[in-house]
Design a protein around this motif. Structure first.
Motif: not given
Length: 124
Positions: A7, A11, A13, A76-78, A88
């Protein structure tokens, strides 16, 4: 820890683990040396600061300041937009051919790495 994260600053997230699981926010700062990120509105802590106004000439009044603390980047995930919805996704990397220009004006072919969203296959 690697000096490159999946990331980047700015971004969007979603937090996938920890006390703020499920919250979505923008990345304010990336700390690649520690493998951590600071996300807006996530992991909010209260910091007690002493009054240093005499030493600094009126600045730093002191008191209780609310601020975001870093969280691990693996938590965390984009989030990407797909047809108006936020979804996500994992982050992948591809090498794309590009044409670059040298200072003397000549051009040459090379490749550069780009981030892609695994769900859509599109460049981020």
């Amino acid at each position: 820890m690697a000096n490159s994260l999946h990331v980047k600053k700015g971004d969007r997230v979603k937090v996938i683990a920890g006390k703020d699981k499920g919250l979505v926010g923008d990345i304010i700062e990336v700390l690649p040396e520690q493998g951590r990120v600071i996300v807006e509105g996530v992991n909010v802590v209260k910091k007690h600061t002493p009054d240093r106004s005499q030493q600094t000439g009126g600045k730093n009044k002191g008191g209780i300041i609310t601020t975001e603390a870093p969280i691990d980047a693996s938590n965390v995930q984009l989030v990407v937009k797909v047809d108006g919805k936020e979804v996500v996704t994992r982050v992948g990397y591809e090498r794309r051919d590009v044409t670059k220009r040298r200072p003397d004006g000549s051009e040459y072919e090379t490749t550069r790495s780009v981030r892609i969203a695994r769900k859509t296959g599109k460049e981020i």
